[in-house]
Structures are given as structure tokens and as C-alpha cells.
Design a protein around this motif. Structure first.
Motif, PDB file in Angstrom:
ATOM      1  N   LYS A  87      -1.924   1.804  -6.056  1.00  0.00           N
ATOM      2  CA  LYS A  87      -0.627   2.013  -6.169  1.00  0.00           C
ATOM      3  C   LYS A  87       0.411   1.434  -5.096  1.00  0.00           C
ATOM      4  O   LYS A  87       1.605   1.444  -5.187  1.00  0.00           O
ATOM      5  N   THR A  88      -0.049   1.131  -3.813  1.00  0.00           N
ATOM      6  CA  THR A  88       0.586   0.599  -2.791  1.00  0.00           C
ATOM      7  C   THR A  88       1.265  -0.651  -2.979  1.00  0.00           C
ATOM      8  O   THR A  88       0.392  -1.439  -3.290  1.00  0.00           O
ATOM      9  N   PRO A  89       2.541  -0.679  -2.645  1.00  0.00           N
ATOM     10  CA  PRO A  89       3.159  -1.985  -2.680  1.00  0.00           C
ATOM     11  C   PRO A  89       3.028  -2.785  -1.460  1.00  0.00           C
ATOM     12  O   PRO A  89       3.592  -3.756  -1.050  1.00  0.00           O
ATOM     13  N   LEU A  90       2.427  -2.119  -0.510  1.00  0.00           N
ATOM     14  CA  LEU A  90       2.306  -2.535   1.047  1.00  0.00           C
ATOM     15  C   LEU A  90       1.048  -3.088   1.320  1.00  0.00           C
ATOM     16  O   LEU A  90       0.763  -3.136   2.409  1.00  0.00           O
ATOM     17  N   ALA A  91       0.166  -3.498   0.405  1.00  0.00           N
ATOM     18  CA  ALA A  91      -1.227  -3.925   0.637  1.00  0.00           C
ATOM     19  C   ALA A  91      -1.180  -5.033   1.755  1.00  0.00           C
ATOM     20  O   ALA A  91      -1.866  -5.090   2.731  1.00  0.00           O
ATOM     21  N   GLU A  92      -0.264  -6.085   1.484  1.00  0.00           N
ATOM     22  CA  GLU A  92      -0.228  -7.112   2.135  1.00  0.00           C
ATOM     23  C   GLU A  92       0.317  -6.920   3.731  1.00  0.00           C
ATOM     24  O   GLU A  92      -0.025  -7.251   4.955  1.00  0.00           O
ATOM     25  N   PRO A  93       1.406  -6.135   3.691  1.00  0.00           N
ATOM     26  CA  PRO A  93       2.105  -5.876   5.089  1.00  0.00           C
ATOM     27  C   PRO A  93       0.871  -5.124   5.968  1.00  0.00           C
ATOM     28  O   PRO A  93       0.745  -5.152   6.989  1.00  0.00           O
ATOM     29  N   LEU A  94       0.324  -3.949   5.188  1.00  0.00           N
ATOM     30  CA  LEU A  94      -0.669  -3.145   6.056  1.00  0.00           C
ATOM     31  C   LEU A  94      -1.984  -4.298   6.519  1.00  0.00           C
ATOM     32  O   LEU A  94      -2.559  -3.865   7.410  1.00  0.00           O
ATOM     33  N   ALA A  95      -2.438  -5.154   5.597  1.00  0.00           N
ATOM     34  CA  ALA A  95      -3.394  -5.849   5.980  1.00  0.00           C
ATOM     35  C   ALA A  95      -2.775  -6.967   7.220  1.00  0.00           C
ATOM     36  O   ALA A  95      -3.585  -6.936   8.363  1.00  0.00           O
ATOM     37  N   THR A  96      -1.736  -7.238   7.101  1.00  0.00           N
ATOM     38  CA  THR A  96      -1.101  -8.135   8.165  1.00  0.00           C
ATOM     39  C   THR A  96      -1.186  -7.376   9.498  1.00  0.00           C
ATOM     40  O   THR A  96      -1.566  -7.881  10.672  1.00  0.00           O
ATOM     41  N   LEU A  97      -0.753  -6.092   9.335  1.00  0.00           N
ATOM     42  CA  LEU A  97      -0.436  -5.252  10.640  1.00  0.00           C
ATOM     43  C   LEU A  97      -1.812  -5.160  11.155  1.00  0.00           C
ATOM     44  O   LEU A  97      -1.995  -5.226  12.278  1.00  0.00           O
ATOM     45  N   ARG A  98      -2.964  -4.851  10.377  1.00  0.00           N
ATOM     46  CA  ARG A  98      -4.232  -4.451  10.979  1.00  0.00           C
ATOM     47  C   ARG A  98      -4.655  -5.658  11.400  1.00  0.00           C
ATOM     48  O   ARG A  98      -5.409  -5.717  12.642  1.00  0.00           O
ATOM     49  N   ARG A  99      -4.577  -6.711  11.101  1.00  0.00           N
ATOM     50  CA  ARG A  99      -4.983  -8.277  11.802  1.00  0.00           C
ATOM     51  C   ARG A  99      -4.457  -8.233  12.944  1.00  0.00           C
ATOM     52  O   ARG A  99      -5.103  -8.815  13.947  1.00  0.00           O
ATOM     53  N   SER A 100      -3.011  -7.908  13.083  1.00  0.00           N
ATOM     54  CA  SER A 100      -2.376  -8.090  14.469  1.00  0.00           C
ATOM     55  C   SER A 100      -2.630  -6.963  15.298  1.00  0.00           C
ATOM     56  O   SER A 100      -2.391  -7.367  16.449  1.00  0.00           O
ATOM     57  N   LEU A 101      -2.969  -5.854  14.996  1.00  0.00           N
ATOM     58  CA  LEU A 101      -3.288  -4.661  15.864  1.00  0.00           C
ATOM     59  C   LEU A 101      -4.709  -4.292  15.747  1.00  0.00           C
ATOM     60  O   LEU A 101      -4.937  -3.526  14.738  1.00  0.00           O
ATOM     61  N   PRO A 102      -5.722  -4.906  16.248  1.00  0.00           N
ATOM     62  CA  PRO A 102      -7.158  -4.503  15.963  1.00  0.00           C
ATOM     63  C   PRO A 102      -7.562  -2.992  16.488  1.00  0.00           C
ATOM     64  O   PRO A 102      -8.498  -2.515  16.051  1.00  0.00           O
ATOM     65  N   ASP A 103      -6.825  -2.326  17.297  1.00  0.00           N
ATOM     66  CA  ASP A 103      -7.073  -0.926  17.606  1.00  0.00           C
ATOM     67  C   ASP A 103      -6.055  -0.045  16.525  1.00  0.00           C
ATOM     68  O   ASP A 103      -5.978   1.220  16.867  1.00  0.00           O
ATOM     69  N   LEU A 104      -5.871  -0.624  15.547  1.00  0.00           N
ATOM     70  CA  LEU A 104      -5.108   0.339  14.563  1.00  0.00           C
ATOM     71  C   LEU A 104      -6.015   0.878  13.423  1.00  0.00           C
ATOM     72  O   LEU A 104      -6.875  -0.097  12.922  1.00  0.00           O
ATOM     73  N   ILE A 105      -6.097   2.063  13.191  1.00  0.00           N
ATOM     74  CA  ILE A 105      -7.047   2.632  12.117  1.00  0.00           C
ATOM     75  C   ILE A 105      -6.220   3.228  11.081  1.00  0.00           C
ATOM     76  O   ILE A 105      -5.445   3.954  11.160  1.00  0.00           O
ATOM     77  N   TYR A 106      -6.675   3.033   9.695  1.00  0.00           N
ATOM     78  CA  TYR A 106      -6.059   3.613   8.571  1.00  0.00           C
ATOM     79  C   TYR A 106      -7.021   4.792   7.971  1.00  0.00           C
ATOM     80  O   TYR A 106      -8.155   4.423   7.794  1.00  0.00           O
ATOM     81  N   SER A 107      -6.553   5.836   7.938  1.00  0.00           N
ATOM     82  CA  SER A 107      -7.596   7.093   7.237  1.00  0.00           C
ATOM     83  C   SER A 107      -6.826   7.885   6.320  1.00  0.00           C
ATOM     84  O   SER A 107      -5.492   8.062   6.390  1.00  0.00           O
ATOM     85  N   MET A 108      -7.722   7.960   5.200  1.00  0.00           N
ATOM     86  CA  MET A 108      -6.975   8.800   4.105  1.00  0.00           C
ATOM     87  C   MET A 108      -7.864  10.267   3.842  1.00  0.00           C
ATOM     88  O   MET A 108      -9.012  10.120   4.093  1.00  0.00           O
ATOM     89  N   CYS A 109      -7.144  11.079   3.623  1.00  0.00           N
ATOM     90  CA  CYS A 109      -7.745  12.406   3.409  1.00  0.00           C
ATOM     91  C   CYS A 109      -8.580  12.327   2.159  1.00  0.00           C
ATOM     92  O   CYS A 109      -8.083  12.064   1.282  1.00  0.00           O
ATOM     93  N   ALA A 110     -10.071  12.599   2.504  1.00  0.00           N
ATOM     94  CA  ALA A 110     -10.760  12.691   1.335  1.00  0.00           C
ATOM     95  C   ALA A 110     -10.588  13.920   0.311  1.00  0.00           C
ATOM     96  O   ALA A 110     -10.755  13.816  -0.944  1.00  0.00           O
ATOM     97  N   SER A 111     -10.113  14.889   0.905  1.00  0.00           N
ATOM     98  CA  SER A 111      -9.887  16.138   0.082  1.00  0.00           C
ATOM     99  C   SER A 111      -8.520  15.729  -0.884  1.00  0.00           C
ATOM    100  O   SER A 111      -8.510  16.143  -2.113  1.00  0.00           O
ATOM    101  N   SER A 112      -7.572  15.138  -0.141  1.00  0.00           N
ATOM    102  CA  SER A 112      -6.465  14.904  -1.033  1.00  0.00           C
ATOM    103  C   SER A 112      -6.728  13.798  -2.411  1.00  0.00           C
ATOM    104  O   SER A 112      -6.219  13.940  -3.159  1.00  0.00           O
ATOM    105  N   LYS A 113      -7.586  13.153  -1.829  1.00  0.00           N
ATOM    106  CA  LYS A 113      -8.163  11.906  -2.809  1.00  0.00           C
ATOM    107  C   LYS A 113      -8.851  12.407  -3.793  1.00  0.00           C
ATOM    108  O   LYS A 113      -8.714  12.196  -4.993  1.00  0.00           O
ATOM    109  N   ALA A 114      -9.754  13.424  -3.625  1.00  0.00           N
ATOM    110  CA  ALA A 114     -10.422  14.228  -4.564  1.00  0.00           C
ATOM    111  C   ALA A 114      -9.520  15.052  -5.471  1.00  0.00           C
ATOM    112  O   ALA A 114      -9.776  14.992  -6.761  1.00  0.00           O
ATOM    113  N   ILE A 115      -8.489  15.607  -5.047  1.00  0.00           N
ATOM    114  CA  ILE A 115      -7.632  16.327  -5.807  1.00  0.00           C
ATOM    115  C   ILE A 115      -6.744  15.474  -6.544  1.00  0.00           C
ATOM    116  O   ILE A 115      -6.731  15.574  -7.838  1.00  0.00           O
TER     117      ILE A 115
END
Length: 153
Positions: A87-115
């Protein structure tokens, strides 16, 4: 000096706590936060955009000060769309941001995902580099209790 005559032990302890609290607060102010947690709980593009720009701006701000800052973006509720590979239209910008910021973490709520998976009757793929946490809001509180600063995007 304040005379202690007539003070109870409890009163003396409370007074000591009040007098020493200023020193503890001052020491805490001098300390930089170990990290910043940014909560996304909306799939509105401007909210997601704010979270991304907050991450980049915070990293730059602290790098300019010569300080390493950990940043975790937590997606909860409708905000999980940001880390959904389907769904995200931001896959590439998010990947670029993570590459440039090694201390950046992306976390998704497993409960929201299951729902969302139960509602949509499909398996939700995550963008590369995103991970699951049991409860998004629980992750936010865990990090706050460890001294992290909190930003709601």
C-alpha cells in the motif's frame, strides 16, 4: 539551615526529597535523550510526511551537535499503511531514509496488522527493514519508560 526540631522522620525524608529533586532534574536536563520514538496512527499523507521529515530533521539536528540519536518510527492502527509493501507509496523514500540513517528503526504493530489481515482476508507484506512489535502503543510506552522522547506525528 532549617532546624529539624519537631519534624517527623517522614517529614525529614520528604524535605530531603524536595531539596535534592532540583539536582536530579538539573542532571536530567543536561542529559540528551537516548532516543526519540515517533508514533504514526493515521494513514493521512501529511501525517506520514511529518514523521519522515521529523526523522530526517532530528537526525541532522543531533548529528550537527556531534550526538548520536536513536530514532524509532512506530506505526499503529491505520498508520500501519506506511510500512505495508502493498500500500505505501513511500517505499523508496523510506528505504533511502533508512540507508542514510543507520540508527532509524521502523516498527509496525502486530496487533493492528492482524486486525487488518482479518478484515481484508490477506497477508500483509512489510517493506524491507520494517519489523513487528506486539503492540505499537506498548512499544511507545516501553521506550518512554527507558527515557526516550515521544513525538506524535
Amino acid at each position: 539551615m532549617i532546624p529539624a526540631i519537631g519534624w517527623s522522620r517522614r517529614g525529614l525524608l520528604a524535605g530531603t526529597a524536595i531539596l535534592t529533586a532540583g539536582g536530579a532534574a538539573a542532571a536530567r536536563e543536561d542529559r540528551l535523550a537516548d532516543g526519540v520514538v515517533i508514533l504514526i496512527d493515521s494513514n493521512e499523507p501529511y501525517v506520514i510526511g511529518h514523521a519522515i521529515s521529523y526523522s530526517a530533521n532530528l537526525a541532522k539536528h543531533f548529528a550537527d551537535k556531534g550526538t548520536r540519536l536513536l530514532i524509532e518510527v512506530v506505526a499503529n492502527g491505520k498508520g500501519i499503511d506506511v510500512f505495508r509493501a502493498d500500500k505505501t507509496p513511500l517505499a523508496e523514500p523510506l528505504a533511502t531514509l533508512r540507508r542514510s540513517l543507520p540508527d532509524l528503526i521502523y516498527s509496525m504493530c502486530a496487533s493492528s496488522k492482524a486486525i487488518a489481515e482479518a478484515k481484508e482476508q490477506l497477508s500483509i507484506p512489510l517493506i524491507p527493514g520494517a519489523n513487528l512489535v506486539p503492540f505499537g502503543i506498548g512499544r511507545v510506552v516501553d521506550l518512554q519508560l527507558r527515557g526516550w522522547a515521544y513525538i506524535h506525528a
